[in-house]
Structure formats: structure tokens, C-alpha cells
Design an enzyme around this catalytic site. Structure first.
Site, mmCIF file in Angstrom:
data_model
loop_
_atom_site.group_PDB
_atom_site.id
_atom_site.type_symbol
_atom_site.label_atom_id
_atom_site.label_comp_id
_atom_site.label_asym_id
_atom_site.label_seq_id
_atom_site.Cartn_x
_atom_site.Cartn_y
_atom_site.Cartn_z
ATOM 1 N N ASP A 112 2.888 12.268 -3.444
ATOM 2 C CA ASP A 112 3.865 11.596 -3.081
ATOM 3 C C ASP A 112 3.685 9.944 -3.875
ATOM 4 O O ASP A 112 2.469 9.290 -3.416
ATOM 5 C CB ASP A 112 3.873 10.958 -1.716
ATOM 6 N N HIS A 113 3.949 9.798 -4.974
ATOM 7 C CA HIS A 113 3.560 8.962 -5.780
ATOM 8 C C HIS A 113 3.685 7.579 -5.378
ATOM 9 O O HIS A 113 2.879 6.715 -5.751
ATOM 10 C CB HIS A 113 4.097 9.023 -7.315
ATOM 11 N N HIS A 131 8.709 9.030 0.345
ATOM 12 C CA HIS A 131 8.258 7.848 0.217
ATOM 13 C C HIS A 131 8.404 6.812 1.194
ATOM 14 O O HIS A 131 7.606 6.054 1.529
ATOM 15 C CB HIS A 131 8.852 7.258 -1.136
HETATM 16 C C1 BG6 Z 1 11.565 9.685 -6.944
HETATM 17 C C2 BG6 Z 1 12.794 10.001 -6.755
HETATM 18 O O1 BG6 Z 1 10.626 10.571 -6.414
HETATM 19 O O2 BG6 Z 1 11.231 8.247 -6.947
HETATM 20 C C3 BG6 Z 1 13.814 9.185 -7.645
HETATM 21 O O3 BG6 Z 1 13.113 11.342 -7.088
HETATM 22 C C4 BG6 Z 1 13.223 7.763 -7.594
HETATM 23 O O4 BG6 Z 1 15.200 9.429 -7.323
HETATM 24 C C5 BG6 Z 1 11.987 7.903 -7.870
HETATM 25 O O5 BG6 Z 1 14.120 7.142 -8.894
HETATM 26 C C6 BG6 Z 1 11.467 6.036 -7.545
HETATM 27 O O6 BG6 Z 1 10.012 5.997 -8.027
HETATM 28 P P1 BG6 Z 1 9.769 4.461 -8.734
HETATM 29 O O7 BG6 Z 1 8.139 4.486 -8.894
HETATM 30 O O8 BG6 Z 1 10.534 4.175 -9.718
HETATM 31 O O9 BG6 Z 1 10.063 3.558 -7.469
#
Ligand code: BG6
Length: 491
Positions: A178-179, A241
């Protein structure tokens, strides 16, 4: 100030979906930056895998293009780029068939080297690829597998995928990304809570009035309509997230930063979430879908036009009011909202404290504003603690709400690294603290599934909102019904 680089042991990393968007935009740039910082030890190799019949030279050229386009490569870095490209090979593999596996095997080193398989593919391929890896003798003693969200589309499909992965890899060898957990300020939330004695005594229902978590995006669905339309904001952002952010705000202090100690505590939070079902969904959920409007000064089409479809019930915005049923949080609402095509791109967590119990100062009819702790996850990472002070100067005792402002973005400029950089190095080290365990993923789905079922029963389409607005008016009503407001102190 410079950051301290701790080298990782040599590894072979195989990227399935190696010619896909995630690989080009995120994974190769992340690996490049870790290499440029001299974090790798020789011999470290990276192998891209996809169906396409490319040779290694052609693949390297495509990675090079991607680095210049998405990787923030600076002029003068050409020699470092060339050195990175020399680590890269390519194998055309039929992920569900028999072709290409021998070639892939021949490109990898032996048993005593760390070997990581990154599945940057759809979740339907996670199980089949894991099985093929085993059948082709590629799962060595130090092998591990990394999978991206979404892990399935509900609790049942997630359990099926987890079973398949688990039939080949032990749980501590499965890294579910989960980044958001790799983002600098998300880890700072843990530092703030557990490395400072100041907040913990206040971190409970006696002192905290409510919590807000917003992840706002200005982009629409871009080229991802086919995936997104089958997912929607609830599954794409909330299940993973946003619930992970909620967990980090709400967890009890873990015994240590050991992967299971932290994940045990997150699991307890997920299990304590008060269910949202058809009985209360209308009162505590809002879903929306963007129409045409203005985004970043340009007029932009509606979601349906972005998709090229006449109709869709998929939500591009969702707001929830969630209760956490335990001693620490009883009665404290957590308001979460996320959406595409909102006016600004930012993610933040707002902890709203209770008001002073008795006012000795004259104030306007709203009383003295409560303290707020605002944790800005992105962009302009930092922390603001809103306090009341006396406005300086003559003229009596006038009060002012001002922030104690700690900007990580300014204080540590250039030191922060992309989430994928950190997470990939953690995989090589075998540190699963920032990855999701099987039971967490499934518990998160068990909270989310009834919300979707409730929406299906209620049969109301998502509420429209103009692109460039803060979502449907009902989202504002959701929080204001409770006497709170979404934080708007952005500057
Ligand atoms: C991803 C989603 O996991 O996270 C996307 O699938 C979203 O829809 C993205 O845009 C948002 O990531 P960040 O790091 O740009 O906030």
C-alpha cells in the site's frame, strides 16, 4: 543535511508487467534513484517481464525513455542512467502458459541471493503467476513476492488470492504494497505519536473531538477508466490507503516496530470499525460522480465522457463517517473523504481537539476555536498545530488562531524519497512493517463489502458534482450535521 544510505544486499528483482504504466512511471524510476544513491551492492540485476517479444536492448531503451519522462533525472546524470540500464534484462514470458520461463530462469542467480518477484499486473494473475514460479523451480530459499493493490474486489476474492499466494509463499514472504504506508509523512505520523510524550496522553476520546482524513485529487480517471469503472473510489482508495491512514491515527502503541507488532494493532482497529450497513448507510455515507467542470483552470469533461460510456453507477467521490468502537475512541467520529477532480491535490489528516471547557475570554458567538493538529501528507509535507494566542498590541485581550508550523518540505528539502523507493528496499531487507498482512486486507474488505451492498440496496445513483468542486453538497452536510466542518485552513 544529507541522508544516511544503508546499502542492501545484492538482489535479483523480476518485474511482471514490466512494460506497464506502474513499472515505467514508478518502479524503474524508484529503482534508478536508489541505485544513483549507491544503495545497491553488486551484483544486483533487474529483469522486466511481459508478453511482448522485445529483446533486452529494446527494453532498456524503453526504460531509458521512461526515466527521462517520469524519473526526474537531472542533466549530467547520463553515466548513472547507463550504469542502471546495464543491470536490466528482459524476458518475454507467457504468464499463464509455458513459454519464456526457461529464459527467465537462466537470467537469475542462485539460491543464496535475494530474489524478489514484483507482480505489477492485475490481481487475476497473482495466483497463476505464483503457481508458475513454483512449477518452474524459481522459488528459491530467499525468494519473496510483491503484489499491488487491489487484492481482489471483495473479501471472498481477496481470500481466494491470498490462498493461492499462500500455497507457494509463506506469509512473511508476501509483501502486499500500500504505497501510502511508504510516504514520508505517514511514517512521521508514527514518529509524532510514538516518539513524543506530548500527544499520547491527549490521544483519546476525552480530548479529541473528531478526526478528518482527506485524500483529494485533481486528476480524473485518465487512461484507467476500464479498471476504475469496475472499482470506484470506495474500493480504489478507501479499502486500502484511507483505512490504513485511519489505522495509524487510531492504533494503540505497538510493542515495537516489528512487522507483526504493528500489524496486530492495525488489525484490532479494523475489527473495531462500526459496521456500515443498509440500516445506517444513508446517514453516514455520501457517494458522488463528477460531471464536466473546471480543473486547474481548464474545462474538463464528465466522468462518463472520460469513460466514453452513456451510464455508470461508479462513484468517483466518497465520504464516510466511521466510528471506532473501543475505549480510546468511543464517540469520536472519523470523517473520511476522497475524490477525483476536486479543486486541489492534497492528502491530510486533521485531529480536532475538544474546545476549552470554560471561556474566560470574550469571543465571538462561536466561542474559542478548538486546537487542531493538521498532518499534511502531500504535497508540502508538514505538521501544523493550530493554537490560540493573544493578538499582539494594545486594544485589550483579543485572541487569534495561529499555526505552529513545521514544514518538512522546507526543512528537509530534497531528502524525502518516493514511497516506492523505500518500500522496494524494505522488500530486499525482508522488512514487512510497511506492508499489509493477509488478515488486515481481508478485515478491510469485510468493512467495505457491506457498504457496497447497502448502496446496491438503496439503489440511489451517485450524486453529481461539478469537476473542480469539493464533491456533492451532501458531503458538507455529512460533517456539518455533526457540528463539525471540513478543514479549509490550507495556506
Ligand atoms: C492509487 C489509486 O492507489 O493511488 C489511484 O489507484 C490514485 O486512483 C493513487 O490516483 C493516488 O496516489 P498518490 O500517491 O498520487 O496520492
Amino acid at each position: 543535511m544529507t541522508s544516511r544510505i544503508i546499502k542492501v544486499e545484492p538482489f535479483d528483482l523480476v518485474v511482471f508487467g514490466g512494460t506497464g504504466d506502474l513499472a515505467y512511471r514508478k518502479l524503474f524510476p524508484a529503482l534508478f534513484h536508489r541505485d544513483a544513491d549507491e544503495q545497491f551492492t553488486e551484483p544486483t540485476r533487474i529483469v522486466g517481464v511481459s508478453r511482448r517479444p522485445l529483446d533486452s536492448e529494446e527494453f532498456r531503451a524503453s526504460v531509458k525513455d521512461a526515466l527521462w519522462k517520469f524519473g526526474g533525472v537531472k542533466d549530467g546524470a547520463e553515466p548513472v542512467v547507463e550504469r542502471f540500464l546495464q543491470r536490466i534484462d528482459y524476458a518475454a514470458v507467457d504468464a499463464t502458459g509455458d513459454n519464456g520461463w526457461d529464459k527467465l530462469k537462466a537470467l537469475l542467480d542462485g539460491d543464496d541471493k535475494v530474489r524478489a518477484f514484483y507482480l505489477a499486473t492485475g490481481p487475476d494473475l497473482f495466483g497463476p503467476i505464483a503457481k508458475k514460479l513454483a512449477a518452474n523451480g524459481l522459488v528459491t530459499a530467499k525468494a519473496r513476492i510483491i503484489v499491488e493493490k487491489p487484492i481482489g474486489k471483495d473479501a471472498a476474492s481477496a481470500a481466494a488470492i491470498n490462498d493461492e499466494l499462500g500455497s507457494v509463499f509463506a506469509e512473511n514472504r508476501i509483501f502486499r504494497i500500500d504505497h501510502y504506508l511508504g510516504k514520508e509523512t505517514v511514517q512521521n505520523l508514527m514518529a509524532l505519536r510514538f516518539a513524543n510524550a506530548l500527544f499520547e496522553p491527549l490521544w483519546n476520546a476525552a480530548h479529541i473531538d473528531h478526526v478528518q482524513i482527506t485524500v483529494a485529487e485533481t486528476l480524473g480517471v485518465e487512461g484507467r477508466g476500464a479498471y476504475y469503472d469496475g472499482a470506484g473510489a470506495l474500493r480504489d482508495m478507501m479499502q486500502n490507503h484511507m483505512l490504513q491512514l485511519l489505522c495509524l491515527v487510531a492504533i494503540e502503541p505497538p510493542r515495537s516496530l516489528d512487522a507483526d507488532a504493528l500489524r496486530d494493532e492495525k488489525l484490532k482497529v479494523l475489527k473495531s470499525l462500526e459496521p456500515i450497513t443498509a440500516a445506517n448507510a444513508a446517514a453516514v455515507t455520501v457517494r458522488g460522480q463528477y460531471r464536466a467542470g473546471m480543473a486547474e483552470g481548464k474545462s474538463v469533461p464528465s466522468y462518463l465522457d472520460d469513460l466514453g460510456k452513456e451510464a455508470s453507477d461508479t462513484e468517483t467521490f466518497v465520504a464516510l463517517k466511521i466510528g471506532v468502537a473501543n475505549w480510546r475512541w468511543a464517540g469520536v467520529p472519523f470523517f473520511l473523504r476522497t475524490g477525483k477532480r476536486l479543486p486541489q491535490r492534497f492528502s491530510e489528516i486533521v485531529v480536532g481537539f475538544r474546545r476549552v471547557p470554560h471561556a474566560i475570554f470574550e469571543s465571538n458567538s462561536d466561542g474559542i476555536p478548538a486546537n487542531r493538529l493538521v498532518i499534511r501528507v502531500q504535497p508540502d509535507e508538514g505538521i501544523k498545530l493550530w493554537l490560540m494566542i493573544k493578538e499582539p498590541g494594545a486594544g485589550g485581550m483579543r485572541l487569534k488562531h495561529v499555526p505552529l508550523d513545521m514544514s518538512f518540505a522546507k526543512a528537509f528539502a530534497g531528502l524525502s524519497i518516493d514511497a516506492y523507493e523505500r518500500l522496494l528496499m524494505d522488500v530486499v531487507r525482508g522488512n514487512a512493517t510497511l506492508f499489509m498482512r493477509r488478515d488486515e486486507v481481508e478485515a478491510a474488505w469485510r468493512f467495505i463489502d457491506p457498504i457496497r451492498e447497502a448502496w446496491a440496496q438503496i439503489r440511489e445513483p451517485p450524486r453529481p458534482y461539478a469537476a473542480g468542486s469539493w464533491g456533492p453538497a451532501a458531503s458538507i452536510a455529512l460533517i456539518e450535521r455533526d457540528g463539525r466542518t471540513w478543514n479549509e485552513e490550507f495556506e
